[in-house]
Design a protein around this motif. Sequence first.
Motif, PDB file in Angstrom:
ATOM      1  N   ALA A   1       3.391  -1.485  14.850  1.00 36.08           N
ATOM      2  CA  ALA A   1       1.975  -1.855  14.832  1.00 36.08           C
ATOM      3  C   ALA A   1       1.718  -3.035  13.891  1.00 36.08           C
ATOM      4  O   ALA A   1       0.565  -3.335  13.586  1.00 36.08           O
ATOM      5  CB  ALA A   1       1.135  -0.657  14.421  1.00 36.08           C
ATOM      6  N   ARG A   2       2.788  -3.685  13.435  1.00 35.93           N
ATOM      7  CA  ARG A   2       2.736  -4.837  12.537  1.00 35.93           C
ATOM      8  C   ARG A   2       2.149  -4.514  11.169  1.00 35.93           C
ATOM      9  O   ARG A   2       1.643  -5.400  10.474  1.00 35.93           O
ATOM     10  CB  ARG A   2       2.006  -6.025  13.176  1.00 35.93           C
ATOM     11  CG  ARG A   2       2.667  -6.523  14.447  1.00 35.93           C
ATOM     12  CD  ARG A   2       2.345  -7.966  14.730  1.00 35.93           C
ATOM     13  NE  ARG A   2       3.112  -8.869  13.860  1.00 35.93           N
ATOM     14  CZ  ARG A   2       2.940 -10.195  13.839  1.00 35.93           C
ATOM     15  NH1 ARG A   2       2.018 -10.748  14.606  1.00 35.93           N
ATOM     16  NH2 ARG A   2       3.658 -10.952  13.050  1.00 35.93           N
ATOM     17  N   VAL A   3       2.199  -3.240  10.790  1.00 39.06           N
ATOM     18  CA  VAL A   3       1.908  -2.871   9.406  1.00 39.06           C
ATOM     19  C   VAL A   3       3.244  -3.007   8.678  1.00 39.06           C
ATOM     20  O   VAL A   3       4.008  -2.052   8.539  1.00 39.06           O
ATOM     21  CB  VAL A   3       1.327  -1.447   9.296  1.00 39.06           C
ATOM     22  CG1 VAL A   3       0.974  -1.117   7.845  1.00 39.06           C
ATOM     23  CG2 VAL A   3       0.100  -1.309  10.187  1.00 39.06           C
ATOM     24  N   THR A   4       3.543  -4.227   8.262  1.00 41.17           N
ATOM     25  CA  THR A   4       4.882  -4.549   7.774  1.00 41.17           C
ATOM     26  C   THR A   4       5.102  -4.156   6.322  1.00 41.17           C
ATOM     27  O   THR A   4       6.244  -4.087   5.872  1.00 41.17           O
ATOM     28  CB  THR A   4       5.150  -6.057   7.918  1.00 41.17           C
ATOM     29  OG1 THR A   4       4.153  -6.784   7.186  1.00 41.17           O
ATOM     30  CG2 THR A   4       5.097  -6.487   9.376  1.00 41.17           C
ATOM     31  N   THR A   5       4.012  -3.931   5.597  1.00 45.07           N
ATOM     32  CA  THR A   5       4.110  -3.626   4.175  1.00 45.07           C
ATOM     33  C   THR A   5       3.202  -2.454   3.855  1.00 45.07           C
ATOM     34  O   THR A   5       2.035  -2.430   4.278  1.00 45.07           O
ATOM     35  CB  THR A   5       3.704  -4.840   3.321  1.00 45.07           C
ATOM     36  OG1 THR A   5       4.503  -5.961   3.703  1.00 45.07           O
ATOM     37  CG2 THR A   5       3.905  -4.565   1.842  1.00 45.07           C
ATOM     38  N   MET A   6       3.726  -1.474   3.121  1.00 45.78           N
ATOM     39  CA  MET A   6       2.969  -0.289   2.740  1.00 45.78           C
ATOM     40  C   MET A   6       3.148  -0.031   1.252  1.00 45.78           C
ATOM     41  O   MET A   6       4.282  -0.030   0.757  1.00 45.78           O
ATOM     42  CB  MET A   6       3.427   0.927   3.556  1.00 45.78           C
ATOM     43  CG  MET A   6       3.038   0.880   5.023  1.00 45.78           C
ATOM     44  SD  MET A   6       4.129   1.874   6.088  1.00 45.78           S
ATOM     45  CE  MET A   6       5.397   0.674   6.492  1.00 45.78           C
ATOM     46  N   ILE A   7       2.036   0.182   0.558  1.00 40.52           N
ATOM     47  CA  ILE A   7       2.070   0.553  -0.855  1.00 40.52           C
ATOM     48  C   ILE A   7       1.944   2.070  -0.920  1.00 40.52           C
ATOM     49  O   ILE A   7       0.910   2.628  -0.543  1.00 40.52           O
ATOM     50  CB  ILE A   7       0.928  -0.121  -1.641  1.00 40.52           C
ATOM     51  CG1 ILE A   7       0.834  -1.624  -1.325  1.00 40.52           C
ATOM     52  CG2 ILE A   7       1.108   0.126  -3.134  1.00 40.52           C
ATOM     53  CD1 ILE A   7       2.041  -2.427  -1.702  1.00 40.52           C
ATOM     54  N   VAL A   8       2.998   2.723  -1.357  1.00 42.24           N
ATOM     55  CA  VAL A   8       3.033   4.192  -1.391  1.00 42.24           C
ATOM     56  C   VAL A   8       2.428   4.659  -2.711  1.00 42.24           C
ATOM     57  O   VAL A   8       2.889   4.286  -3.794  1.00 42.24           O
ATOM     58  CB  VAL A   8       4.472   4.712  -1.234  1.00 42.24           C
ATOM     59  CG1 VAL A   8       4.480   6.241  -1.183  1.00 42.24           C
ATOM     60  CG2 VAL A   8       5.115   4.133   0.024  1.00 42.24           C
ATOM     61  N   THR A   9       1.406   5.480  -2.613  1.00 43.86           N
ATOM     62  CA  THR A   9       0.625   5.861  -3.785  1.00 43.86           C
ATOM     63  C   THR A   9       1.324   6.949  -4.596  1.00 43.86           C
ATOM     64  O   THR A   9       1.720   7.988  -4.060  1.00 43.86           O
ATOM     65  CB  THR A   9      -0.759   6.370  -3.351  1.00 43.86           C
ATOM     66  OG1 THR A   9      -1.329   5.451  -2.432  1.00 43.86           O
ATOM     67  CG2 THR A   9      -1.674   6.526  -4.549  1.00 43.86           C
ATOM     68  N   GLY A  10       1.443   6.699  -5.900  1.00 42.70           N
ATOM     69  CA  GLY A  10       1.965   7.695  -6.829  1.00 42.70           C
ATOM     70  C   GLY A  10       0.839   8.280  -7.653  1.00 42.70           C
ATOM     71  O   GLY A  10       0.230   7.572  -8.463  1.00 42.70           O
ATOM     72  N   THR A  11       0.528   9.554  -7.450  1.00 41.47           N
ATOM     73  CA  THR A  11      -0.633  10.180  -8.081  1.00 41.47           C
ATOM     74  C   THR A  11      -0.277  11.089  -9.256  1.00 41.47           C
ATOM     75  O   THR A  11      -1.169  11.582  -9.944  1.00 41.47           O
ATOM     76  CB  THR A  11      -1.414  11.005  -7.049  1.00 41.47           C
ATOM     77  OG1 THR A  11      -0.534  11.964  -6.456  1.00 41.47           O
ATOM     78  CG2 THR A  11      -1.981  10.118  -5.961  1.00 41.47           C
ATOM     79  N   ASP A  12       0.987  11.342  -9.446  1.00 43.55           N
ATOM     80  CA  ASP A  12       1.483  12.087 -10.612  1.00 43.55           C
ATOM     81  C   ASP A  12       2.947  11.710 -10.768  1.00 43.55           C
ATOM     82  O   ASP A  12       3.485  10.909  -9.991  1.00 43.55           O
ATOM     83  CB  ASP A  12       1.284  13.603 -10.454  1.00 43.55           C
ATOM     84  CG  ASP A  12       1.943  14.184  -9.212  1.00 43.55           C
ATOM     85  OD1 ASP A  12       2.964  13.620  -8.735  1.00 43.55           O
ATOM     86  OD2 ASP A  12       1.458  15.195  -8.688  1.00 43.55           O
ATOM     87  N   LEU A  13       3.612  12.262 -11.766  1.00 47.14           N
ATOM     88  CA  LEU A  13       4.979  11.827 -12.044  1.00 47.14           C
ATOM     89  C   LEU A  13       5.904  12.108 -10.868  1.00 47.14           C
ATOM     90  O   LEU A  13       6.677  11.228 -10.440  1.00 47.14           O
ATOM     91  CB  LEU A  13       5.503  12.507 -13.314  1.00 47.14           C
ATOM     92  CG  LEU A  13       6.927  12.120 -13.728  1.00 47.14           C
ATOM     93  CD1 LEU A  13       7.046  10.612 -13.935  1.00 47.14           C
ATOM     94  CD2 LEU A  13       7.332  12.878 -14.994  1.00 47.14           C
ATOM     95  N   ALA A  14       5.836  13.306 -10.314  1.00 47.44           N
ATOM     96  CA  ALA A  14       6.740  13.663  -9.220  1.00 47.44           C
ATOM     97  C   ALA A  14       6.526  12.763  -8.011  1.00 47.44           C
ATOM     98  O   ALA A  14       7.485  12.249  -7.417  1.00 47.44           O
ATOM     99  CB  ALA A  14       6.548  15.133  -8.840  1.00 47.44           C
ATOM    100  N   HIS A  15       5.266  12.548  -7.636  1.00 47.54           N
ATOM    101  CA  HIS A  15       5.000  11.734  -6.451  1.00 47.54           C
ATOM    102  C   HIS A  15       5.263  10.250  -6.708  1.00 47.54           C
ATOM    103  O   HIS A  15       5.659   9.525  -5.783  1.00 47.54           O
ATOM    104  CB  HIS A  15       3.564  11.958  -5.976  1.00 47.54           C
ATOM    105  CG  HIS A  15       3.366  13.279  -5.311  1.00 47.54           C
ATOM    106  ND1 HIS A  15       2.911  14.381  -5.994  1.00 47.54           N
ATOM    107  CD2 HIS A  15       3.593  13.689  -4.036  1.00 47.54           C
ATOM    108  CE1 HIS A  15       2.845  15.410  -5.166  1.00 47.54           C
ATOM    109  NE2 HIS A  15       3.264  15.022  -3.978  1.00 47.54           N
ATOM    110  N   ALA A  16       5.068   9.803  -7.933  1.00 43.85           N
ATOM    111  CA  ALA A  16       5.410   8.415  -8.253  1.00 43.85           C
ATOM    112  C   ALA A  16       6.915   8.199  -8.155  1.00 43.85           C
ATOM    113  O   ALA A  16       7.376   7.174  -7.636  1.00 43.85           O
ATOM    114  CB  ALA A  16       4.891   8.044  -9.638  1.00 43.85           C
TER     115      ALA A  16
END
Length: 287
Positions: free
Chosen positions: A48-63
């Motif tokens: 879908a040409r979403v070539t770049t994604m910023i993955v959100t880190g909301t706490d230490l484990a998820h970051a």
Amino acid sequence: MATPFADDFLPEALQFRPDVPLVDIGANLTHDSFGRDLEAVIQRAQAARVTTMIVTGTDLAHAEQAVALAKQYPGLYATAGVHPHDASHWNADLQRAMAALHAMPEVVAVGECGLDFNRNLSTPQEQQRAFEAQLAQAVESGLPLFLHERDAGQRMREILHTWRDDISQTVVHCFTADRDTLFGYLDLDLHIGLTGWICDERRGHHLRSLVNDIPLKRLMVETDCPYLLPRNLPAKLKGRRHEPALLPWITREIAQWRGISETELANATTQTAQRFFRLPTALLEES
């Protein structure tokens, strides 16, 4: 002709491929709902040409998980912060761990951090303490800020005004507030992230009259997936999980209410995200 999408999870009517690459500045790809098919989710996003994604880190484990994904998949980057819901956990050990993450090349912003006086899962005092500590980390690291705010606009602006000369770029992600709050953020030279909330005629209609007040150089787009599935989709989706491949439907809605072409909006938001997060342009240019 074979579809470019990874599988048949998305109905053909939802397989929207825009002319310009997009950046999803807020994707919660560490959420458990993506555990079974993350590879396909990323392939569908790229189709879908979403070539770049910023993955959100909301706490230490998820970051830490976000950083691991960014190391594994080209075009993925991470943020690292403590969400206001988890502010009560802020302590010296967590501060040191976050500082170490902020030094990693995969991490492009401090956050998700901020204030949420709607649910108050941590007390307002705990939230403000953790928020100011993370503002200090943004100053120290030089990274931009990825902010969460709900029902706390006035206090957020007061705190940011105090720090504004020291912090670099800042985005209020998933903006859903009112005109006064928006103009307060713009007066502080903040960026604004819009989600599928604007596609929701039940609660997001007020945003439609505000989109023209946001300068294109300050506007970015995001899914905040798996949450906030757009309500403007022309076909039903299996389950209710949102994903980055649906970002073009959000940009279409925003462009409609701004009265500009989807291509113009996509070009502007992608260039703004590239500058804000200091992303390599080569990834954004991939088809």
